[in-house]
Structures are given as structure tokens and as C-alpha cells.
Scaffold this active site. Structure first.
Site, PDB file in Angstrom:
ATOM      1  N   ASP A  59      -3.734  -6.216  -6.193  1.00  0.00           N
ATOM      2  CA  ASP A  59      -4.388  -6.408  -4.903  1.00  0.00           C
ATOM      3  C   ASP A  59      -3.435  -7.200  -4.009  1.00  0.00           C
ATOM      4  OD1 ASP A  59      -5.899  -7.357  -2.738  1.00  0.00           O
ATOM      5  OD2 ASP A  59      -7.721  -7.582  -3.929  1.00  0.00           O
ATOM      6  N   CYS A  63       0.864  -1.192   0.000  1.00  0.00           N
ATOM      7  CA  CYS A  63       0.000   0.000   0.000  1.00  0.00           C
ATOM      8  C   CYS A  63       0.897   1.237   0.000  1.00  0.00           C
ATOM      9  CB  CYS A  63      -0.962   0.006   1.179  1.00  0.00           C
ATOM     10  SG  CYS A  63      -1.884  -1.535   1.390  1.00  0.00           S
ATOM     11  N   CYS A  71      -2.447   5.681   9.648  1.00  0.00           N
ATOM     12  CA  CYS A  71      -2.548   7.083  10.058  1.00  0.00           C
ATOM     13  C   CYS A  71      -3.895   7.293  10.752  1.00  0.00           C
ATOM     14  CB  CYS A  71      -2.352   8.044   8.893  1.00  0.00           C
ATOM     15  SG  CYS A  71      -3.464   7.783   7.489  1.00  0.00           S
ATOM     16  N   GLY A  74       4.265   7.068  -1.950  1.00  0.00           N
ATOM     17  CA  GLY A  74       5.663   6.687  -2.089  1.00  0.00           C
ATOM     18  C   GLY A  74       6.644   7.334  -1.147  1.00  0.00           C
ATOM     19  N   GLY A  75       6.177   8.167  -0.220  1.00  0.00           N
ATOM     20  CA  GLY A  75       7.102   8.821   0.695  1.00  0.00           C
ATOM     21  C   GLY A  75       7.917   7.838   1.522  1.00  0.00           C
ATOM     22  N   LYS A  76       7.265   6.790   2.009  1.00  0.00           N
ATOM     23  CA  LYS A  76       7.966   5.817   2.856  1.00  0.00           C
ATOM     24  C   LYS A  76       8.888   4.940   2.019  1.00  0.00           C
ATOM     25  CE  LYS A  76       4.068   5.786   6.076  1.00  0.00           C
ATOM     26  NZ  LYS A  76       3.154   6.552   5.195  1.00  0.00           N
TER      27      LYS A  76
END
Length: 442
Positions: free
Chosen positions: A313, A263, A385, A267-269
Site C-alpha cells: 500500500d 501504482c 486516465c 508496467g508500461g510506464k
């Protein structure tokens, strides 16, 4: 109204700002669109200053919606319907300006009334004028709001859930969720070290704060045009909240590891994992939505990083997995996003109480799937989050009970026995609300 009612033709006149703000509010609150969908379509027609004004007005109304609605119910005999419904959103925008901004009383009233023409609800011009003047005359914004849920700025279902989960912290938590969040930067250590980047910011007079918990993080002291900061095009930094920046550190990928970011969009992580450990055997960024992977591609490209992107998925492993077990998996699970409401206040009004059970079930399905493709001795970092226990420590408690080969590795020094993992609440050390639990497979 429908999507076509929001015009995307170029405009320059500020006289369209209020009607356009009312249209965006209508799309969010009546049609269930997210601000990310409908606000940019309007903003692209305006100057940077007007873009900022639009976001401030729309987000302001969304933050204070319960009290604005309560004032509307006091002054309006019966709800408006059909093509006139948008006028309710215009009136609440006027209330917001009168009660919470420095806009002059005259401008708030006259320009809100004038906006009825652009909205094609001019027959309501007299009604809008009368409601705004009655609001001023009765000084509704100076009267105490007795109902705690209305003061909180939250929908009833969410207020009740937080009341049950955080009875001693409820008032402070609700207040914090009303605040505007700071902008965090994450310095790309593969391009420049943090001290050198701090010097570049200092040269441009950009003030920022440091965080002792974040090796790569900086907090801007005031809002900036991010693209104008030094090194943006060169990939020297990315925008990422401090809570989200903890993911790569907690995952702690090692040289040669096979890593999955499940997930992954936007794309920051993924990028931070690669910045911290560029010598992985492979990093796969998986997301069910191929269009959202475009954002991952953009971020990787600007930061000069590489990962394998897969649109699939997560629970259907036969469609994307090659059978090689992963050393480390980051599962940033689909969630209610209740921890980032101060950053995206439309979440409060788009999310419904019934969504939570559905999300908890989906999280459990993905977590079970990820566990099966994790190598013995491997690490899985579960993240959301959210600030709701059902999605967080209760989810992990149930997982630990059902999986004897799973054990908890604390992510911080606090005791994690009864409530496993780390729950960060909005505003804690200036971070968004977030949850982490780190699991070891025996």
C-alpha cells in the site's frame, strides 16, 4: 446466474457465440464483473476470428447500451426476471446486430432466437422472435433519439458530470468516446531505433502513422495481431497509447536518479522510463496488488529491462520504504478511468457516481504520501486516465494551495494557471483521455 454459468470447456461451433456473448454481457451488467475478468474465459474456446467477433459484439452493446435499453423498454411490456434475465442481454445483442452491423436481418433474427436453447431460456423463443421482428417492422433504429444522454451512450451520472465540465465540447466529446481507438506502439529504443523498426513494418506491409509529439510512438492504421508483428519476442516494441507514452517524457528521469513508479501495474510506464534512461540508480515499481505485478514482470522480461518490484500500500510507507528520498516520482493515481472508455466501454457501467468522491480522497492521500518521500528539488508527475476535473486540475489546485513547497512546472506551452496541468481529451491527436501535472518540490 453465477460465474459457473460461463463454461470454459473447449468448443468449436459458432452456434455458441451469441449465447456466450449474452452471458458475458450478463456478467458485466448484472454481476459487476469487468470485461477483462469474464471475456477471456469465453474467448479461449474459440478461433482468433471468433474471439474478435465476441469482443466486437460485447463492446458494441456496451458502447450503445442506453439506446438498446430504450428500444427494449419500448417493445418489452415488463422486465424479465431471475433465470430469464439473460434473455434481455441476448435481445439487445440482436438489436445491436440489426442496427449497427452488417449481419443480415435473417441471420440476426434466426441465430438470436436459436441461442435461447443454449441459454436454457427456450420458453422465451417466441418472445425473442416477436421482439426482433417488431424492431424491424417499426424501424426503431431509423427513428430520432431525442434524449441527449441516451444518444451519448453514457450513464446519466457521467453525462451530467461531463455536461458541467465541458458544456461547449460535450457533443463532440461523447461522440469521440463512442469510437474504437487506434493501436499505438512504443518502439523500445534500447533494442532498435524507430526508423529501423518502421522499415521492418514496411517490409511486412504494415501501415502506420507517426506522431510529432512522440519520439517512440507509432499508430497502426488497422488492427493487427500484435504477437505477429516483427520483433515482438525480441522486445522491439510494446503496445501503449500515445497519452500514456507522454509520462516518461514528462518525468524526464536523469542518469543516477532514484525513481519510483507508484501504482505501476501493468508496467508500461515503468518500462518506458527505463527505455529512455537505462542508467538510473534504481527504479522501483510499486503496486498494491501483487497479482497485477505479474504483468509488470512479464513486460520487463520481454523488453529485457530491470526494476525492483514491490507489492504494498503506497500510503503505508513504513512497510516498504527504506527512508531514502526519491529524485523523481511518477504517481499514476487510481482513478475513474473515464478517459479510456472508448478502449474499455465496460467502465461506463461498472463505475458509479459515488465512486468519484472516494477516488478523489484516495488520490489525495497517496499524493500527500508521495510528496513526503520526494527529495527537495525533486519532481513528482501526477497522472490519471480520467477526464473529470475533480480528479485532475481541481485535485492539483487544492494540493498547491495546501503545500507551499510545491510549484507547477508546465508540461506544455499552454497556460496552466487557472487549470494547472494538461488535460487530454479522448481522440485528441488520436490519444486516450489523460491528465498530467508536474510538480517541483522546493
Amino acid at each position: 446466474m453465477n460465474d459457473s454459468s460461463i463454461s470454459t470447456s473447449p468448443r468449436k461451433s459458432s452456434k455458441f457465440l451469441r449465447p456466450d456473448a449474452a452471458k458475458v454481457l450478463f456478467q458485466i451488467l448484472e454481476n459487476g464483473q469487468s470485461a477483462r475478468e469474464c471475456l477471456p474465459k469465453i474467448q479461449e474456446n474459440y478461433s482468433d476470428k471468433d474471439k474478435a467477433w465476441l469482443q466486437e459484439m460485447v463492446y458494441g452493446v456496451l458502447r450503445h447500451l442506453p439506446v438498446l435499453q430504450s428500444w427494449l423498454r419500448i417493445l418489452l411490456d415488463k422486465p424479465l426476471k431471475n433465470k430469464y434475465k439473460v434473455a434481455e442481454h441476448l435481445i439487445m445483442l440482436g438489436f445491436y446486430q440489426l442496427a449497427f452491423t452488417r449481419v443480415s436481418t435473417h441471420a440476426a433474427v434466426s441465430e438470436t432466437v436459436a441461442a435461447t436453447r443454449q441459454l436454457k431460456v427456450e420458453p422465451l423463443k417466441g418472445l425473442v422472435n416477436a421482439l426482433l421482428r417488431n424492431f424491424i417492422r417499426q424501424e426503431l433504429d431509423k427513428q430520432d433519439i431525442k434524449e441527449p444522454q441516451v444518444r451519448s451512450g453514457l450513464p446519466k451520472w457521467l453525462f451530467k458530470r461531463l455536461q458541467a465540465a465541458y458544456p461547449d465540447q460535450l457533443e463532440a466529446l461523447c461522440e469521440e468516446m463512442q469510437q474504437r481507438p487506434p493501436i499505438w506502439l512504443r518502439v523500445n529504443r534500447q533494442v532498435i531505433d524507430k526508423d529501423k523498426y518502421l522499415a521492418l513494418l514496411d517490409e511486412q506491409g504494415v501501415a502506420c502513422e507517426l506522431s510529432s509529439e512522440h519520439s517512440d510512438g507509432l499508430i497502426l492504421q488497422k488492427s493487427q495481431d500484435i504477437t505477429q508483428l516483427p520483433g515482438y519476442q525480441q522486445g522491439m516494441f510494446a503496445v501503449q497509447d500515445g497519452a500514456a507514452q507522454l509520462a516518461a517524457a514528462y518525468l524526464n528521469a536523469q542518469e543516477g536518479d532514484l525513481v519510483l513508479d507508484c501504482c505501476a501495474a501493468p508496467g508500461g510506464k515503468t518500462c518506458h522510463i527505463l527505455e529512455r534512461q537505462p542508467n538510473l540508480s534504481k527504479c522501483i515499481a510499486l503496486d498494491i496488488d501483487d497479482s497485477r505485478l505479474d504483468r509488470v514482470r512479464e513486460n520487463l522480461s520481454r523488453l529485457n529491462l530491470k526494476a525492483d518490484l514491490v507489492a504494498a500500500d503506497a500510503t503505508q510507507t513504513e512497510s516498504w520504504w527504506d527512508g531514502v528520498l526519491f529524485d523523481r516520482i511518477l504517481l499514476d493515481a487510481p482513478c475513474s478511468a473515464t478517459g479510456v472508455i472508448r478502449r474499455h466501454p465496460d467502465i461506463k457501467w461498472l463505475r458509479k457516481n459515488a465512486d468519484i468522491d472516494t477516488l478523489v480522497t484516495l488520490q489525495r492521500q497517496i499524493l500527500d504520501t508521495m510528496w513526503r518521500i520526494l527529495k527537495p528539488g525533486g519532481t513528482l508527475l501526477y497522472a490519471t486516465c480520467s477526464i473529470l476535473p475533480e480528479e485532475n486540475y481541481l485535485q492539483i489546485n487544492a494540493f498547491l494551495q495546501n503545500n507551499p513547497d510545491a510549484s507547477l512546472i508546465p508540461v506544455c506551452n499552454e497556460t496552466e494557471n487557472a487549470n494547472p496541468g494538461r488535460q487530454i481529451l479522448p481522440g485528441e491527436k488520436q490519444m486516450d483521455g489523460f491528465y498530467y501535472a508536474r510538480l517541483l518540490k522546493s
